[in-house]
Design a protein around this motif. Structure first.
Motif, PDB file in Angstrom:
ATOM      1  N   MET A 158      26.037 -24.209  14.452  1.00 16.07           N
ATOM      2  CA  MET A 158      26.559 -22.851  14.653  1.00 16.07           C
ATOM      3  C   MET A 158      27.887 -22.673  13.922  1.00 16.07           C
ATOM      4  O   MET A 158      28.131 -21.628  13.308  1.00 16.07           O
ATOM      5  N   GLY A 159      28.737 -23.673  13.959  1.00 10.52           N
ATOM      6  CA  GLY A 159      29.994 -23.623  13.224  1.00 10.52           C
ATOM      7  C   GLY A 159      29.765 -23.528  11.726  1.00 10.52           C
ATOM      8  O   GLY A 159      30.460 -22.777  11.031  1.00 10.52           O
ATOM      9  N   LEU A 160      28.782 -24.270  11.222  1.00 11.40           N
ATOM     10  CA  LEU A 160      28.455 -24.196   9.795  1.00 11.40           C
ATOM     11  C   LEU A 160      27.952 -22.806   9.409  1.00 11.40           C
ATOM     12  O   LEU A 160      28.338 -22.269   8.368  1.00 11.40           O
ATOM     13  N   ILE A 161      27.099 -22.234  10.244  1.00 11.45           N
ATOM     14  CA  ILE A 161      26.594 -20.881   9.966  1.00 11.45           C
ATOM     15  C   ILE A 161      27.761 -19.899   9.901  1.00 11.45           C
ATOM     16  O   ILE A 161      27.872 -19.108   8.965  1.00 11.45           O
ATOM     17  N   ALA A 162      28.639 -19.952  10.896  1.00 10.48           N
ATOM     18  CA  ALA A 162      29.780 -19.032  10.937  1.00 10.48           C
ATOM     19  C   ALA A 162      30.744 -19.282   9.786  1.00 10.48           C
ATOM     20  O   ALA A 162      31.261 -18.341   9.184  1.00 10.48           O
ATOM     21  N   GLY A 163      30.994 -20.542   9.472  1.00 10.85           N
ATOM     22  CA  GLY A 163      31.917 -20.872   8.389  1.00 10.85           C
ATOM     23  C   GLY A 163      31.417 -20.413   7.033  1.00 10.85           C
ATOM     24  O   GLY A 163      32.165 -19.848   6.234  1.00 10.85           O
ATOM     25  N   ILE A 164      30.138 -20.630   6.780  1.00 15.40           N
ATOM     26  CA  ILE A 164      29.564 -20.203   5.503  1.00 15.40           C
ATOM     27  C   ILE A 164      29.534 -18.679   5.417  1.00 15.40           C
ATOM     28  O   ILE A 164      29.849 -18.103   4.373  1.00 15.40           O
ATOM     29  N   ALA A 165      29.181 -18.022   6.524  1.00 19.79           N
ATOM     30  CA  ALA A 165      29.171 -16.553   6.534  1.00 19.79           C
ATOM     31  C   ALA A 165      30.570 -15.995   6.294  1.00 19.79           C
ATOM     32  O   ALA A 165      30.747 -15.037   5.531  1.00 19.79           O
ATOM     33  N   ALA A 166      31.576 -16.585   6.933  1.00 18.19           N
ATOM     34  CA  ALA A 166      32.952 -16.116   6.761  1.00 18.19           C
ATOM     35  C   ALA A 166      33.434 -16.332   5.327  1.00 18.19           C
ATOM     36  O   ALA A 166      34.059 -15.452   4.730  1.00 18.19           O
ATOM     37  N   TRP A 167      33.156 -17.510   4.789  1.00 20.34           N
ATOM     38  CA  TRP A 167      33.538 -17.782   3.404  1.00 20.34           C
ATOM     39  C   TRP A 167      32.855 -16.791   2.462  1.00 20.34           C
ATOM     40  O   TRP A 167      33.499 -16.208   1.588  1.00 20.34           O
ATOM     41  N   PHE A 168      31.555 -16.614   2.640  1.00 25.95           N
ATOM     42  CA  PHE A 168      30.783 -15.742   1.756  1.00 25.95           C
ATOM     43  C   PHE A 168      31.272 -14.296   1.807  1.00 25.95           C
ATOM     44  O   PHE A 168      31.508 -13.684   0.762  1.00 25.95           O
ATOM     45  N   ILE A 169      31.418 -13.733   2.989  1.00 26.10           N
ATOM     46  CA  ILE A 169      31.773 -12.311   3.087  1.00 26.10           C
ATOM     47  C   ILE A 169      33.172 -12.078   2.536  1.00 26.10           C
ATOM     48  O   ILE A 169      33.416 -11.079   1.859  1.00 26.10           O
ATOM     49  N   ASN A 170      34.095 -12.973   2.801  1.00 25.28           N
ATOM     50  CA  ASN A 170      35.450 -12.797   2.274  1.00 25.28           C
ATOM     51  C   ASN A 170      35.452 -12.834   0.753  1.00 25.28           C
ATOM     52  O   ASN A 170      36.028 -11.965   0.107  1.00 25.28           O
ATOM     53  N   ALA A 171      34.819 -13.835   0.180  1.00 23.22           N
ATOM     54  CA  ALA A 171      34.787 -13.944  -1.280  1.00 23.22           C
ATOM     55  C   ALA A 171      34.061 -12.761  -1.899  1.00 23.22           C
ATOM     56  O   ALA A 171      34.525 -12.189  -2.899  1.00 23.22           O
ATOM     57  N   ALA A 172      32.943 -12.362  -1.321  1.00 22.11           N
ATOM     58  CA  ALA A 172      32.147 -11.266  -1.893  1.00 22.11           C
ATOM     59  C   ALA A 172      32.888  -9.938  -1.837  1.00 22.11           C
ATOM     60  O   ALA A 172      32.909  -9.187  -2.827  1.00 22.11           O
ATOM     61  N   VAL A 173      33.513  -9.633  -0.717  1.00 22.36           N
ATOM     62  CA  VAL A 173      34.237  -8.358  -0.593  1.00 22.36           C
ATOM     63  C   VAL A 173      35.452  -8.338  -1.519  1.00 22.36           C
ATOM     64  O   VAL A 173      35.695  -7.350  -2.213  1.00 22.36           O
ATOM     65  N   ILE A 227      32.841  -7.733  10.729  1.00 22.25           N
ATOM     66  CA  ILE A 227      34.241  -7.745  11.179  1.00 22.25           C
ATOM     67  C   ILE A 227      35.148  -8.306  10.083  1.00 22.25           C
ATOM     68  O   ILE A 227      36.153  -7.682   9.712  1.00 22.25           O
ATOM     69  N   LEU A 228      34.806  -9.474   9.571  1.00 20.34           N
ATOM     70  CA  LEU A 228      35.656 -10.109   8.566  1.00 20.34           C
ATOM     71  C   LEU A 228      35.652  -9.368   7.241  1.00 20.34           C
ATOM     72  O   LEU A 228      36.666  -9.346   6.538  1.00 20.34           O
ATOM     73  N   GLY A 229      34.526  -8.757   6.891  1.00 21.63           N
ATOM     74  CA  GLY A 229      34.469  -7.969   5.665  1.00 21.63           C
ATOM     75  C   GLY A 229      35.406  -6.769   5.718  1.00 21.63           C
ATOM     76  O   GLY A 229      36.084  -6.452   4.742  1.00 21.63           O
ATOM     77  N   THR A 230      35.451  -6.120   6.870  1.00 22.20           N
ATOM     78  CA  THR A 230      36.355  -4.980   7.044  1.00 22.20           C
ATOM     79  C   THR A 230      37.811  -5.430   6.984  1.00 22.20           C
ATOM     80  O   THR A 230      38.638  -4.805   6.323  1.00 22.20           O
ATOM     81  N   ILE A 231      38.110  -6.526   7.663  1.00 23.35           N
ATOM     82  CA  ILE A 231      39.474  -7.062   7.631  1.00 23.35           C
ATOM     83  C   ILE A 231      39.858  -7.463   6.210  1.00 23.35           C
ATOM     84  O   ILE A 231      40.963  -7.164   5.747  1.00 23.35           O
ATOM     85  N   ALA A 232      38.949  -8.124   5.514  1.00 25.21           N
ATOM     86  CA  ALA A 232      39.229  -8.546   4.137  1.00 25.21           C
ATOM     87  C   ALA A 232      39.462  -7.348   3.231  1.00 25.21           C
ATOM     88  O   ALA A 232      40.330  -7.391   2.356  1.00 25.21           O
ATOM     89  N   PHE A 233      38.705  -6.283   3.424  1.00 28.20           N
ATOM     90  CA  PHE A 233      38.872  -5.089   2.595  1.00 28.20           C
ATOM     91  C   PHE A 233      40.295  -4.553   2.691  1.00 28.20           C
ATOM     92  O   PHE A 233      40.931  -4.276   1.677  1.00 28.20           O
ATOM     93  N   PHE A 234      40.799  -4.423   3.901  1.00 29.91           N
ATOM     94  CA  PHE A 234      42.136  -3.851   4.075  1.00 29.91           C
ATOM     95  C   PHE A 234      43.247  -4.837   3.731  1.00 29.91           C
ATOM     96  O   PHE A 234      44.210  -4.480   3.044  1.00 29.91           O
ATOM     97  N   ASN A 235      43.125  -6.093   4.171  1.00 29.22           N
ATOM     98  CA  ASN A 235      44.179  -7.077   3.890  1.00 29.22           C
ATOM     99  C   ASN A 235      44.259  -7.429   2.409  1.00 29.22           C
ATOM    100  O   ASN A 235      45.350  -7.524   1.845  1.00 29.22           O
ATOM    101  N   PHE A 236      43.110  -7.668   1.788  1.00 28.16           N
ATOM    102  CA  PHE A 236      43.127  -8.036   0.380  1.00 28.16           C
ATOM    103  C   PHE A 236      43.548  -6.861  -0.488  1.00 28.16           C
ATOM    104  O   PHE A 236      44.186  -7.064  -1.526  1.00 28.16           O
TER     105      PHE A 236
END
Length: 164
Positions: A141-156, A69-78
Protein backbone atom coordinates in the motif's frame (compact mmCIF):
# COMPACT_ATOMS: atom_id res chain seq x y z
CA UNK A 1 8.18 27.70 -23.74
CA UNK A 2 9.70 25.51 -21.07
CA UNK A 3 13.36 25.62 -20.21
CA UNK A 4 14.08 21.89 -20.47
CA UNK A 5 17.42 22.23 -18.76
CA UNK A 6 18.85 19.98 -16.10
CA UNK A 7 18.11 22.40 -13.19
CA UNK A 8 14.39 22.49 -14.05
CA UNK A 9 14.20 18.70 -14.32
CA UNK A 10 16.15 18.36 -11.08
CA UNK A 11 13.71 20.64 -9.23
CA UNK A 12 10.73 18.69 -10.52
CA UNK A 13 12.24 15.29 -9.75
CA UNK A 14 13.38 16.33 -6.27
CA UNK A 15 9.93 17.61 -5.33
CA UNK A 16 8.21 14.56 -6.83
CA UNK A 17 10.51 12.11 -5.04
CA UNK A 18 10.12 13.88 -1.69
CA UNK A 19 6.34 13.78 -2.06
CA UNK A 20 6.47 10.11 -3.06
CA UNK A 21 8.59 9.08 -0.08
CA UNK A 22 6.52 11.06 2.44
CA UNK A 23 3.25 9.66 1.09
CA UNK A 24 4.62 6.11 0.94
CA UNK A 25 5.49 6.26 4.63
CA UNK A 26 2.24 7.93 5.72
CA UNK A 27 -0.02 5.62 3.72
CA UNK A 28 2.01 2.56 4.66
CA UNK A 29 1.51 3.37 8.34
CA UNK A 30 -2.21 3.98 7.79
CA UNK A 31 -2.47 0.63 5.99
CA UNK A 32 -0.64 -1.09 8.82
CA UNK A 33 -3.25 0.13 11.29
CA UNK A 34 -6.01 -0.87 8.88
CA UNK A 35 -4.67 -4.41 8.32
CA UNK A 36 -2.97 -5.24 11.64
CA UNK A 37 -5.96 -7.03 13.17
CA UNK A 38 -5.98 -9.68 10.43
CA UNK A 39 -3.79 -12.79 10.29
CA UNK A 40 -3.52 -12.42 6.50
CA UNK A 41 -4.71 -9.91 3.93
CA UNK A 42 -5.47 -10.75 0.29
CA UNK A 43 -3.80 -8.61 -2.35
CA UNK A 44 -6.78 -9.18 -4.67
CA UNK A 45 -9.86 -11.41 -4.81
CA UNK A 46 -11.54 -13.06 -7.76
CA UNK A 47 -14.84 -11.21 -7.69
CA UNK A 48 -15.72 -7.57 -7.90
CA UNK A 49 -18.65 -7.98 -5.53
CA UNK A 50 -16.52 -9.34 -2.68
CA UNK A 51 -17.02 -7.52 0.60
CA UNK A 52 -13.55 -8.45 1.80
CA UNK A 53 -11.01 -5.64 2.14
CA UNK A 54 -7.95 -6.24 -0.03
CA UNK A 55 -4.72 -4.36 -0.46
CA UNK A 56 -5.51 -3.37 -4.03
CA UNK A 57 -9.14 -2.44 -3.34
CA UNK A 58 -7.80 0.16 -0.93
CA UNK A 59 -4.80 0.93 -3.13
CA UNK A 60 -6.81 1.78 -6.24
CA UNK A 61 -8.91 4.38 -4.44
CA UNK A 62 -5.87 5.68 -2.57
CA UNK A 63 -4.02 6.21 -5.85
CA UNK A 64 -6.99 8.06 -7.34
CA UNK A 65 -7.86 10.29 -4.39
CA UNK A 66 -4.25 10.96 -3.44
CA UNK A 67 -3.54 11.96 -7.03
CA UNK A 68 -6.39 14.44 -7.03
CA UNK A 69 -5.36 16.02 -3.74
CA UNK A 70 -1.63 16.12 -4.44
CA UNK A 71 -2.12 17.19 -8.05
CA UNK A 72 -4.13 20.20 -6.92
CA UNK A 73 -1.56 21.09 -4.27
CA UNK A 74 1.27 20.69 -6.78
CA UNK A 75 -0.51 22.94 -9.28
CA UNK A 76 -0.72 25.85 -6.86
CA UNK A 77 2.60 25.36 -5.01
CA UNK A 78 4.70 24.70 -8.09
CA UNK A 79 3.05 27.60 -9.92
CA UNK A 80 4.32 29.99 -7.23
CA UNK A 81 7.77 28.43 -7.16
CA UNK A 82 8.08 28.39 -10.96
CA UNK A 83 7.13 32.08 -11.12
CA UNK A 84 9.66 33.06 -8.48
CA UNK A 85 12.42 31.04 -10.16
CA UNK A 86 11.28 32.08 -13.65
CA UNK A 87 11.22 28.50 -14.89
CA UNK A 88 8.82 29.30 -17.75
CA UNK A 89 7.05 32.15 -19.50
CA UNK A 90 4.46 33.97 -17.42
CA UNK A 91 1.76 32.99 -19.95
CA UNK A 92 2.26 29.32 -19.13
CA UNK A 93 2.27 29.82 -15.39
CA UNK A 94 -0.75 32.16 -15.34
CA UNK A 95 -3.18 29.56 -16.70
CA UNK A 96 -6.13 29.16 -14.36
CA UNK A 97 -6.93 26.09 -12.34
CA UNK A 98 -10.36 26.06 -13.97
CA UNK A 99 -10.03 24.53 -16.59
CA UNK A 100 -6.38 23.87 -17.36
CA UNK A 101 -5.34 22.70 -13.89
CA UNK A 102 -8.50 20.75 -13.19
CA UNK A 103 -8.31 18.97 -16.55
CA UNK A 104 -4.63 18.14 -16.03
CA UNK A 105 -5.12 16.82 -12.49
CA UNK A 106 -8.18 14.79 -13.46
CA UNK A 107 -6.42 13.28 -16.49
CA UNK A 108 -3.41 12.11 -14.51
CA UNK A 109 -5.57 10.97 -11.55
CA UNK A 110 -7.62 8.79 -13.87
CA UNK A 111 -4.38 7.46 -15.36
CA UNK A 112 -3.14 6.52 -11.87
CA UNK A 113 -6.50 4.91 -11.07
CA UNK A 114 -6.55 2.90 -14.28
CA UNK A 115 -2.95 1.79 -14.01
CA UNK A 116 -3.40 0.59 -10.43
CA UNK A 117 -6.65 -1.18 -11.32
CA UNK A 118 -5.01 -2.89 -14.31
CA UNK A 119 -2.09 -4.07 -12.18
CA UNK A 120 -4.56 -5.56 -9.70
CA UNK A 121 -6.57 -7.15 -12.51
CA UNK A 122 -3.53 -8.72 -14.17
CA UNK A 123 -2.16 -9.86 -10.82
CA UNK A 124 -5.45 -11.61 -10.05
CA UNK A 125 -5.79 -13.04 -13.56
CA UNK A 126 -2.29 -14.48 -13.91
CA UNK A 127 -1.27 -15.19 -10.31
CA UNK A 128 -4.58 -15.60 -8.48
CA UNK A 129 -5.40 -14.67 -4.92
CA UNK A 130 -2.32 -14.05 -2.83
CA UNK A 131 -2.53 -13.81 0.94
CA UNK A 132 0.10 -11.65 2.62
CA UNK A 133 0.86 -10.57 6.15
CA UNK A 134 -0.44 -7.19 7.30
CA UNK A 135 3.15 -5.88 7.22
CA UNK A 136 3.61 -6.85 3.55
CA UNK A 137 0.16 -5.42 2.78
CA UNK A 138 1.21 -2.14 4.38
CA UNK A 139 4.41 -2.11 2.33
CA UNK A 140 2.50 -2.72 -0.91
CA UNK A 141 0.00 0.00 0.00
CA UNK A 142 2.87 2.37 0.76
CA UNK A 143 4.44 1.57 -2.61
CA UNK A 144 1.16 2.25 -4.41
CA UNK A 145 0.76 5.59 -2.63
CA UNK A 146 4.41 6.55 -3.09
CA UNK A 147 4.43 5.82 -6.80
CA UNK A 148 1.11 7.62 -7.28
CA UNK A 149 2.38 10.67 -5.38
CA UNK A 150 5.64 10.75 -7.31
CA UNK A 151 3.84 10.33 -10.64
CA UNK A 152 1.14 12.97 -10.13
CA UNK A 153 3.58 15.57 -8.84
CA UNK A 154 6.02 15.09 -11.70
CA UNK A 155 3.26 14.95 -14.33
CA UNK A 156 1.44 18.07 -13.14
CA UNK A 157 4.62 20.10 -12.74
CA UNK A 158 5.89 19.11 -16.19
CA UNK A 159 2.54 19.84 -17.82
CA UNK A 160 2.48 23.31 -16.25
CA UNK A 161 5.68 24.14 -18.11
CA UNK A 162 4.43 22.89 -21.51
CA UNK A 163 2.26 24.82 -23.90
CA UNK A 164 -0.99 23.16 -24.94
Amino acid sequence: MVDDSAPVSAIIEKEAIVSGVINAVINGVIAWFMFKGNATVPLTVDTISAHEKTVFSSGVMTAFLLSQILGTIAFFNFGKKAKSLQLADADLLDRSFFFFGLRTVLFYSLFAFGTTALIALFLQKFVGSILVTPFIGAIVMGLIAGIAAWFINAAVMKSMLRSE
